[in-house]
Design a protein around this motif. Sequence first.
Motif, PDB file in Angstrom:
ATOM      1  N   HIS A   7      20.375 -60.434 -10.534  1.00 58.30           N
ATOM      2  CA  HIS A   7      19.691 -60.547  -9.254  1.00 58.30           C
ATOM      3  C   HIS A   7      18.927 -59.256  -8.985  1.00 58.30           C
ATOM      4  CE1 HIS A   7      23.503 -58.596  -8.155  1.00 58.30           C
ATOM      5  NE2 HIS A   7      22.803 -58.020  -7.203  1.00 58.30           N
ATOM      6  N   VAL A   9      17.734 -55.921  -7.334  1.00 58.27           N
ATOM      7  CA  VAL A   9      18.386 -54.841  -6.608  1.00 58.27           C
ATOM      8  C   VAL A   9      17.284 -53.948  -6.054  1.00 58.27           C
ATOM      9  CG1 VAL A   9      19.924 -52.850  -6.758  1.00 58.27           C
ATOM     10  CG2 VAL A   9      20.421 -54.912  -8.090  1.00 58.27           C
ATOM     11  N   LYS A  79      22.993 -57.577   4.352  1.00 59.31           N
ATOM     12  CA  LYS A  79      23.447 -58.261   3.142  1.00 59.31           C
ATOM     13  C   LYS A  79      23.244 -59.764   3.258  1.00 59.31           C
ATOM     14  CE  LYS A  79      27.001 -54.890   1.997  1.00 59.31           C
ATOM     15  NZ  LYS A  79      28.409 -54.707   1.639  1.00 59.31           N
ATOM     16  N   GLY A  81      24.112 -62.753   0.551  1.00 60.55           N
ATOM     17  CA  GLY A  81      24.645 -63.056  -0.773  1.00 60.55           C
ATOM     18  C   GLY A  81      24.822 -61.767  -1.558  1.00 60.55           C
ATOM     19  N   GLU A  82      24.281 -61.740  -2.773  1.00 66.00           N
ATOM     20  CA  GLU A  82      24.374 -60.532  -3.595  1.00 66.00           C
ATOM     21  C   GLU A  82      23.256 -59.542  -3.297  1.00 66.00           C
ATOM     22  OE1 GLU A  82      24.516 -61.778  -7.672  1.00 66.00           O
ATOM     23  OE2 GLU A  82      26.540 -62.551  -7.487  1.00 66.00           O
ATOM     24  N   GLN A  84      21.018 -56.956  -0.932  1.00 64.12           N
ATOM     25  CA  GLN A  84      21.251 -56.084   0.216  1.00 64.12           C
ATOM     26  C   GLN A  84      20.098 -55.097   0.358  1.00 64.12           C
ATOM     27  OE1 GLN A  84      25.115 -54.444  -0.594  1.00 64.12           O
ATOM     28  NE2 GLN A  84      24.314 -52.891  -1.961  1.00 64.12           N
TER      29      GLN A  84
END
Length: 182
Positions: A7, A9, A79, A81-82, A84
């Motif tokens: 994912h 970042v 945030k 889910g994954e 942020q």
Amino acid sequence: EMVSGGHQVTDIAMLYPVESIWPRFVPSRLHTEDCPPDTQRIQSVFRAAGNALYSSRRDFTYVDATTICSAAVDQGVLKHGELQWRVLVLPCVDTLPLQAWENLATFWRSGGAIVALSRLPLNSEREFPCGRVQELAKEIFGSPDSAHASTNPAGGVSVFLSPGSEGLLPIVLNSPVAHEVE
């Protein structure tokens, strides 16, 4: 195959300002070419902000109001889910659901950074203008007439870049989010 299951970042999210366009939109024959100047301004600021982030080598992700409404806030981090983010950019955004504005205020109070370009919060999904949204705007941004920055005790940062100063976005981001590689 190497990136499957991963994912993105990034510390920066930019809101897609569709709710701010809806109250001003008039159907156009070609994209926003025939739309009122106010609608064209939103589109222009949104596009310029994305280009400024790309050209300054800033990775970011686009988010919508639904994402903001459902995101959790944890010590200056938004945030979902994954994913942020520590910084949220609002390009010409003055209209969002009240729940999104409330969540953004919680994010800022907990230490998050919000950068508003050209416009300050004004409307909810039901009220034009909305008194509660104006209260939140004053709490987060103060009452600036021109470019302005402020902080809170938790380390939250709010920046308003007034019309004409939106080009300062990459410089403004150097404080809350330094480049990872120089």
